[in-house]
Design an enzyme around this catalytic site. Structure first.
Site, short mmCIF file in Angstrom:
data_model
loop_
_atom_site.label_atom_id
_atom_site.label_comp_id
_atom_site.label_asym_id
_atom_site.label_seq_id
_atom_site.Cartn_x
_atom_site.Cartn_y
_atom_site.Cartn_z
N ASN A 146 0.88 -1.18 0.00
CA ASN A 146 0.00 0.00 0.00
C ASN A 146 0.92 1.22 0.00
O ASN A 146 1.47 1.59 1.03
CB ASN A 146 -0.88 -0.05 1.26
CG ASN A 146 -1.88 1.09 1.31
OD1 ASN A 146 -1.84 2.00 0.48
ND2 ASN A 146 -2.77 1.03 2.29
N LYS A 159 3.66 0.90 2.80
CA LYS A 159 3.36 -0.09 3.84
C LYS A 159 3.33 -1.46 3.18
O LYS A 159 2.89 -1.59 2.05
CB LYS A 159 1.99 0.18 4.46
CG LYS A 159 1.91 1.49 5.21
CD LYS A 159 0.53 1.67 5.79
CE LYS A 159 0.40 3.06 6.40
NZ LYS A 159 -0.94 3.55 6.50
N ARG A 178 -2.56 -2.00 -3.54
CA ARG A 178 -3.71 -1.10 -3.42
C ARG A 178 -3.54 0.01 -4.45
O ARG A 178 -2.53 0.71 -4.45
CB ARG A 178 -3.76 -0.50 -2.03
CG ARG A 178 -4.90 0.45 -1.91
CD ARG A 178 -4.94 1.11 -0.58
NE ARG A 178 -6.16 1.88 -0.47
CZ ARG A 178 -6.49 2.55 0.62
NH1 ARG A 178 -5.72 2.53 1.67
NH2 ARG A 178 -7.61 3.21 0.66
N HIS A 184 -12.30 4.28 -1.14
CA HIS A 184 -12.28 3.45 0.07
C HIS A 184 -12.97 2.11 -0.16
O HIS A 184 -13.47 1.48 0.77
CB HIS A 184 -12.93 4.16 1.28
CG HIS A 184 -12.14 5.33 1.79
ND1 HIS A 184 -12.70 6.53 2.13
CD2 HIS A 184 -10.81 5.47 2.01
CE1 HIS A 184 -11.77 7.37 2.54
NE2 HIS A 184 -10.60 6.74 2.47
N LEU A 230 -13.85 6.57 8.59
CA LEU A 230 -13.35 7.85 9.08
C LEU A 230 -11.89 7.70 9.50
O LEU A 230 -11.59 7.26 10.62
CB LEU A 230 -14.20 8.32 10.28
CG LEU A 230 -15.73 8.34 10.06
CD1 LEU A 230 -16.45 8.78 11.34
CD2 LEU A 230 -16.10 9.24 8.90
N ASN A 290 -7.73 9.41 8.01
CA ASN A 290 -7.21 10.67 7.45
C ASN A 290 -8.02 11.06 6.23
O ASN A 290 -8.33 12.23 6.02
CB ASN A 290 -5.74 10.53 7.10
CG ASN A 290 -4.87 10.61 8.34
OD1 ASN A 290 -5.10 11.47 9.20
ND2 ASN A 290 -3.91 9.72 8.45
N ARG A 333 -8.14 17.47 3.60
CA ARG A 333 -8.93 17.72 2.38
C ARG A 333 -10.23 18.44 2.73
O ARG A 333 -10.84 18.14 3.76
CB ARG A 333 -9.25 16.41 1.66
CG ARG A 333 -8.05 15.77 1.01
CD ARG A 333 -8.35 14.40 0.45
NE ARG A 333 -7.54 13.38 1.09
CZ ARG A 333 -7.74 12.07 0.99
NH1 ARG A 333 -8.72 11.59 0.26
NH2 ARG A 333 -6.95 11.22 1.62
N ILE A 385 -10.42 7.02 13.09
CA ILE A 385 -11.32 7.82 13.92
C ILE A 385 -12.58 7.03 14.27
O ILE A 385 -13.02 7.00 15.42
CB ILE A 385 -11.69 9.14 13.18
CG1 ILE A 385 -10.44 9.97 12.91
CG2 ILE A 385 -12.72 9.93 13.98
CD1 ILE A 385 -10.68 11.19 12.02
N GLY A 386 -13.14 6.36 13.28
CA GLY A 386 -14.39 5.61 13.51
C GLY A 386 -14.24 4.52 14.55
O GLY A 386 -15.14 4.29 15.37
N GLU A 387 -13.07 3.86 14.56
CA GLU A 387 -12.86 2.76 15.51
C GLU A 387 -12.45 3.26 16.89
O GLU A 387 -12.62 2.54 17.88
CB GLU A 387 -11.80 1.79 14.97
CG GLU A 387 -12.25 1.03 13.74
CD GLU A 387 -11.11 0.27 13.06
OE1 GLU A 387 -10.19 -0.19 13.75
OE2 GLU A 387 -11.15 0.16 11.82
N ASN A 388 -11.86 4.48 16.95
CA ASN A 388 -11.23 4.89 18.21
C ASN A 388 -11.81 6.12 18.90
O ASN A 388 -11.54 6.32 20.08
CB ASN A 388 -9.74 5.16 17.96
CG ASN A 388 -8.99 3.91 17.57
OD1 ASN A 388 -8.96 2.95 18.34
ND2 ASN A 388 -8.43 3.88 16.39
N GLU A 433 -8.15 -3.57 5.08
CA GLU A 433 -7.97 -3.46 3.62
C GLU A 433 -6.88 -4.41 3.13
O GLU A 433 -6.98 -4.96 2.03
CB GLU A 433 -7.60 -2.01 3.28
CG GLU A 433 -8.76 -1.05 3.50
CD GLU A 433 -8.32 0.38 3.76
OE1 GLU A 433 -7.59 0.61 4.74
OE2 GLU A 433 -8.70 1.26 2.98
P1 ADP Z 1 -5.47 6.56 7.08
O1 ADP Z 1 -6.62 7.14 6.32
O2 ADP Z 1 -4.17 7.29 6.88
O3 ADP Z 1 -5.34 5.03 6.97
P2 ADP Z 1 -6.30 6.01 9.81
O4 ADP Z 1 -7.45 5.12 9.46
O5 ADP Z 1 -5.12 5.40 10.47
O6 ADP Z 1 -5.82 6.89 8.59
O7 ADP Z 1 -6.87 7.17 10.76
C1 ADP Z 1 -6.07 8.21 11.20
C2 ADP Z 1 -6.94 9.12 12.09
O8 ADP Z 1 -7.42 8.34 13.20
C3 ADP Z 1 -6.18 10.30 12.66
O9 ADP Z 1 -6.98 11.47 12.59
C4 ADP Z 1 -6.02 9.90 14.13
O10 ADP Z 1 -6.00 11.02 14.97
C5 ADP Z 1 -7.30 9.12 14.36
N1 ADP Z 1 -7.19 8.28 15.57
C6 ADP Z 1 -6.40 7.21 15.78
N2 ADP Z 1 -6.53 6.78 17.07
C7 ADP Z 1 -7.42 7.61 17.67
C8 ADP Z 1 -7.98 7.72 18.98
N3 ADP Z 1 -7.64 6.86 19.94
N4 ADP Z 1 -8.88 8.70 19.21
C9 ADP Z 1 -9.22 9.58 18.26
N5 ADP Z 1 -8.74 9.54 17.00
C10 ADP Z 1 -7.84 8.58 16.71
#
Ligand code: ADP
Length: 405
Positions: free
Chosen positions: A14, A21, A101, A189, A215, A217, A247, A335-338, A388
Site C-alpha cells: 500500500n 506499507k 492497493r 475506500h 473515518l 485521514n 482535504r 477515527i471511527g474505531e477509536n 484493507e
Molecule cells: P489513514 O486514512 O491514513 O489510513 P487512519 O485510518 O489510520 O488513517 O486514521 C487516522 C486518524 O485516526 C487520525 O486522525 C487519528 O488522529 C485518528 N485516531 C487514531 N486513534 C485515535 C484515537 N484513539 N482517538 C481519536 N482519533 C484517533
C-alpha cells in the site's frame, strides 16, 4: 519459539505519497494469516524510517536514513529495499504473488486485475484523476516488474466496489461531451467497504440497508444495500464529500471560480489548498490529527471537530434517502474505531432516524465488531474494524488460483 510449516506467502503493498506499507500473509489451506508487516516513511525527505514487526508487535527490523541518503530514497529504491528485506525474512515461506492497493481503476478496471506492463500503462492514464495517489500506487508494481518480471502481481482498486451503484448515483449534471470522457462519480475506500460488507452477514446485516462511515485521514460514507454499494460521498476524486484530515470535502464549485478570479489561484494552488491545507487542519489551524484536536482547548479545534461530525450527520440523511431507509450505521478506520466523542456526536445527529446510542458500549467498546446502540434502537450502530490489507490478499489469492491451473 516460533514453529512454522513451509507455505506460500502473499505480499500486500500500500504505497502513499511519502510512505510504503507492506504486509505478508501466509497462504494457508483455509485462511490467510498475517505474519509480518512494516513500512518505510519519509520517502524523499531528509529523514526516512523503516520498521517491520510481527503481528504481536515485536520488532523484526528497523533502519533510519538521514540527509541526502534519505532524500534519494524514492518509491523505486524503497520497493527494492523492502523486497530484499522480505526475501530474507520469509520464515520458510515462498512468495507467490504481490497485491497492490491502487486508488483509481477508472471505468475499465471494475474488479481486481493482473498487473503487467500494458495494465500499468493504462492505469497511468488515470493519474490526473487521483493526482496525489495514483502514480505512487503504481510505482512499486513497476519496480517489481523490472526486478522480478516473473512474479504475479495484482491491482486492487478503491473504486471497484462502487461499480454496482445505479447510474443516477454516478452521474454529474454536466453536458455529455464532458461526462463521456469519464467525468462521473466513482467513489473510493472500496477495499475497506468490501471488507466491511464481507463482515455484515456475521452481524445479521447481510440483507440490511447500512451506511458505513470510513473515518480516517481520508473519510467517506458508503450506502450499502444487501452488501452492495448504492451511493457514496466521494465522487470523481477522493476530495469530494466529508471534510477530512487535510482535504476540504464538498465545496460550492463557485468557491473555486472565486479563488481563481479574485485570488489568482492556479490549478496547482487549488490542488494544494483542497488536498493539503483544508479539512481538520485548515479549519483548526492546529492539526489534521483527531487525537490532537480532541484534547485541545482551542475553540478552532472544537469548530473543526464539530464541522466534521455535522457534515457526517447531513450526509447520513442524504445516503439514507438514496437507499429509501436505514437499518444500521457502521463506524470504521482510525477515527471511527477509536473516537468515542466523534461516534457519539454522529449518532446524536442521526437520532431523528431512530438511532439510540448505548453510551456505555460506546465509551468502552470491545475488541472486534461490537454493537453500540441500545437493544430498542430502531437503527443499530456498530464498530467494525476494517482490514484493507486482508481484502487485497484475498483478491490476490483468488486471481492467483484462477491464473494458475
Ligand atoms: P489513514 O486514512 O491514513 O489510513 P487512519 O485510518 O489510520 O488513517 O486514521 C487516522 C486518524 O485516526 C487520525 O486522525 C487519528 O488522529 C485518528 N485516531 C487514531 N486513534 C485515535 C484515537 N484513539 N482517538 C481519536 N482519533 C484517533
Amino acid at each position: 519459539m516460533r514453529r512454522r510449516k513451509i507455505s506460500n506467502a502473499i505480499i500486500v503493498i500500500n504505497a502513499g505519497s511519502s510512505s510504503i506499507k507492506f504486509s505478508l500473509f501466509a497462504d494457508e489451506t483455509r485462511q490467510l494469516e498475517l505474519f509480518l508487516k512494516g513500512q518505510i516513511e519519509g520517502l524523499r525527505t531528509d529523514n526516512a524510517h523503516f520498521i517491520a514487526r510481527h503481528p504481536a508487535g515485536d520488532v523484526v527490523g528497523e533502519r533510519h536514513w538521514t540527509g541526502p541518503e534519505a532524500g534519494a530514497f524514492d518509491h523505486d529504491a524503497a520497493t527494492r529495499f523492502l523486497m530484499a528485506f522480505i526475501n530474507t525474512h520469509l520464515e520458510g515461506h515462498v512468495v507467490e504473488a504481490v497485491g497492490h492497493r491502487i486508488v483509481h481503476g477508472g471505468g475499465d478496471f471494475t474488479a481486481p486485475a493482473a498487473l503487467n506492463a500494458a495494465a500499468l500503462d493504462r492505469l497511468a492514464t488515470l493519474v490526473p484523476l487521483a493526482p496525489l495517489h495514483q502514480a505512487h500506487n503504481l510505482a512499486p508494481a513497476r519496480s517489481i516488474l523490472a526486478t522480478t518480471p516473473g512474479l504475479f502481481q495484482v491491482g486492487c482498486f478503491d473504486t471497484a466496489f462502487h461499480a454496482t451503484q445505479p447510474p443516477l448515483a454516478q452521474a454529474f449534471a454536466l453536458p455529455a461531451e464532458i461526462t463521456d470522457r469519464g467525468v462521473r462519480r466513482y467513489g473510493f475506500h472500496g477495499l475497506s467497504y468490501e471488507y466491511i460488507a464481507s463482515q455484515l452477514p456475521t452481524l445479521g446485516l447481510g440483507d440490511a440497508k447500512v451506511i458505513v462511515a470510513h473515518l480516517g485521514n481520508g473519510a467517506s460514507l458508503c450506502a450499502m444495500d444487501h452488501g452492495r454499494s448504492m451511493a457514496s460521498t466521494m465522487g470523481f476524486t477522493a476530495v469530494e464529500g466529508l471534510p477530512m484530515g487535510t482535504r476540504s470535502g464538498t465545496l460550492d464549485p463557485g468557491v473555486l471560480l472565486y479563488l481563481m478570479d479574485e485570488m489568482h489561484m492556479g490549478p496547482r494552488d487549488l490542488e494544494k489548498l483542497l488536498y493539503q491545507r483544508s479539512g481538520l487542519l485548515g479549519v483548526s489551524g492546529i492539526s489534521s490529527d483527531m487525537r490532537t484536536l480532541e484534547t485541545s482547548g482551542e475553540p478552532r479545534a472544537r469548530l473543526a471537530v464539530d464541522l466534521f461530525t455535522y457534515r457526517i450527520g447531513r450526509e447520513i440523511g442524504s445516503l439514507a434517502a438514496a437507499m429509501g431507509g436505514l437499518d444500521a450505521l457502521v463506524f470504521t478506520a482510525g477515527i471511527g474505531e477509536n473516537s468515542a466523542g466523534v461516534r457519539a456526536a454522529v449518532c446524536g445527529h442521526a437520532a431523528w432516524l431512530g438511532l439510540e446510542m448505548d453510551d456505555g458500549a460506546n465509551a468502552h467498546p470491545q475488541p472486534g465488531a461490537h454493537r453500540l446502540s441500545t437493544p430498542s434502537s430502531r437503527v443499530s450502530a456498530w464498530i467494525v474494524p476494517t482490514d484493507e490489507e486482508l481484502m487485497i490478499a484475498r483478491h490476490t489469492r483468488r486471481l492467483l488460483t484462477g491464473a494458475t491451473p
